[in-house]
Design a protein around this motif. Structure first.
Motif, PDB file in Angstrom:
ATOM      1  N   VAL A   1      58.898   6.463 -25.515  1.00 10.52           N
ATOM      2  CA  VAL A   1      59.524   6.378 -26.388  1.00 10.52           C
ATOM      3  C   VAL A   1      60.287   7.534 -26.687  1.00 10.52           C
ATOM      4  O   VAL A   1      61.545   7.129 -27.007  1.00 10.52           O
ATOM      5  N   HIS A   2      60.310   8.572 -26.047  1.00 14.93           N
ATOM      6  CA  HIS A   2      61.981   9.637 -26.582  1.00 14.93           C
ATOM      7  C   HIS A   2      62.611   8.721 -26.143  1.00 14.93           C
ATOM      8  O   HIS A   2      63.836   8.954 -26.252  1.00 14.93           O
ATOM      9  N   LEU A   3      62.663   8.213 -24.351  1.00 14.62           N
ATOM     10  CA  LEU A   3      63.906   7.932 -23.816  1.00 14.62           C
ATOM     11  C   LEU A   3      64.025   6.811 -24.366  1.00 14.62           C
ATOM     12  O   LEU A   3      65.389   6.239 -24.535  1.00 14.62           O
TER      13      LEU A   3
ATOM     14  N   GLY B   1      61.132  13.414 -33.444  1.00 14.95           N
ATOM     15  CA  GLY B   1      59.254  13.860 -33.596  1.00 14.95           C
ATOM     16  C   GLY B   1      59.200  13.629 -32.296  1.00 14.95           C
ATOM     17  O   GLY B   1      58.126  14.679 -31.840  1.00 14.95           O
ATOM     18  N   THR B   2      59.848  12.403 -31.249  1.00 12.05           N
ATOM     19  CA  THR B   2      58.603  12.268 -29.842  1.00 12.05           C
ATOM     20  C   THR B   2      59.410  13.455 -29.217  1.00 12.05           C
ATOM     21  O   THR B   2      58.306  14.261 -28.283  1.00 12.05           O
ATOM     22  N   GLY B   3      60.050  14.075 -29.399  1.00 13.28           N
ATOM     23  CA  GLY B   3      61.144  15.077 -28.241  1.00 13.28           C
ATOM     24  C   GLY B   3      59.935  16.608 -28.645  1.00 13.28           C
ATOM     25  O   GLY B   3      59.222  16.656 -27.939  1.00 13.28           O
TER      26      GLY B   3
ATOM     27  N   SER C   1      66.138   7.625 -27.063  1.00  6.82           N
ATOM     28  CA  SER C   1      67.680   7.892 -27.143  1.00  6.82           C
ATOM     29  C   SER C   1      68.676   7.176 -26.911  1.00  6.82           C
ATOM     30  O   SER C   1      69.436   7.295 -27.344  1.00  6.82           O
ATOM     31  N   ILE C   2      67.955   6.267 -25.889  1.00  4.63           N
ATOM     32  CA  ILE C   2      69.146   5.693 -25.476  1.00  4.63           C
ATOM     33  C   ILE C   2      69.323   4.622 -26.744  1.00  4.63           C
ATOM     34  O   ILE C   2      70.979   3.968 -27.166  1.00  4.63           O
ATOM     35  N   ALA C   3      68.384   4.018 -28.013  1.00 10.09           N
ATOM     36  CA  ALA C   3      68.932   3.192 -28.875  1.00 10.09           C
ATOM     37  C   ALA C   3      69.978   4.335 -29.714  1.00 10.09           C
ATOM     38  O   ALA C   3      70.606   3.852 -29.960  1.00 10.09           O
ATOM     39  N   LEU C   4      69.856   5.296 -29.513  1.00 11.99           N
ATOM     40  CA  LEU C   4      70.420   6.863 -30.537  1.00 11.99           C
ATOM     41  C   LEU C   4      71.969   6.600 -30.119  1.00 11.99           C
ATOM     42  O   LEU C   4      72.662   6.188 -31.332  1.00 11.99           O
ATOM     43  N   VAL C   5      71.432   6.550 -28.885  1.00 17.35           N
ATOM     44  CA  VAL C   5      73.269   6.583 -28.376  1.00 17.35           C
ATOM     45  C   VAL C   5      74.025   5.173 -28.948  1.00 17.35           C
ATOM     46  O   VAL C   5      75.135   5.292 -29.131  1.00 17.35           O
ATOM     47  N   LEU C   6      73.434   4.148 -28.451  1.00 20.32           N
ATOM     48  CA  LEU C   6      74.255   2.943 -28.880  1.00 20.32           C
ATOM     49  C   LEU C   6      74.193   2.378 -30.378  1.00 20.32           C
ATOM     50  O   LEU C   6      75.584   2.271 -30.540  1.00 20.32           O
TER      51      LEU C   6
END
Length: 129
Positions: free
Chosen positions: A104-106, A82-84, A109-114
């Protein structure tokens, strides 16, 4: 197919990290940003379809068995997508909101990887035991 998805995901992760780490706008950052956006757009449909397919298979095997990490991973993925898309659209309209949307995108993204790493680790443990 999985190898291509992993490579593309790794490219998005590394190019995004470089965009954060590199200084001001240069030809390199503009090219990298264009490649990051293009890769994100190309992966958008396969990523969503793959996630839906994975969830359907998982729920078919163990109905109602989603965990908090799976829900947070899905939420993070939706936030990244969404933010992308907002950043892409905002490049033409909402210049004052772009830094907030980018933050928020950053973070998502970090949360998604972890969370994805946690999710895979948890799935591997369940399989092993």
């Amino acid at each position: 197919m999985v190898g291509v998805a992993l490579f593309a995901g790794l490219f998005l992760l590394l190019s995004g990290a470089l965009l954060v780490a590199l200084p001001a706008e240069t030809g390199l950052t503009q090219t990298l940003r264009a490649m990051h956006v293009l890769a994100g757009l190309v992966l958008l449909v396969p990523m969503v379809l793959g996630t839906i397919s994975h969830a359907r298979i998982r729920l078919a095997l163990r109905s109602g068995s989603t965990t908090w990490s799976e829900r947070l991973t899905s939420l993070s993925l939706l936030l990244v997508i969404g933010t992308g898309l907002l950043l892409l659209q905002g490049a033409w309209q909402w210049s004052d909101l772009l830094p907030r949307i980018g933050s928020v995108h950053l973070a998502a993204s970090i949360a998604l990887v972890l969370l994805t790493l946690l999710h895979v680790r948890s799935a591997m443990r369940r399989r092993a035991g």
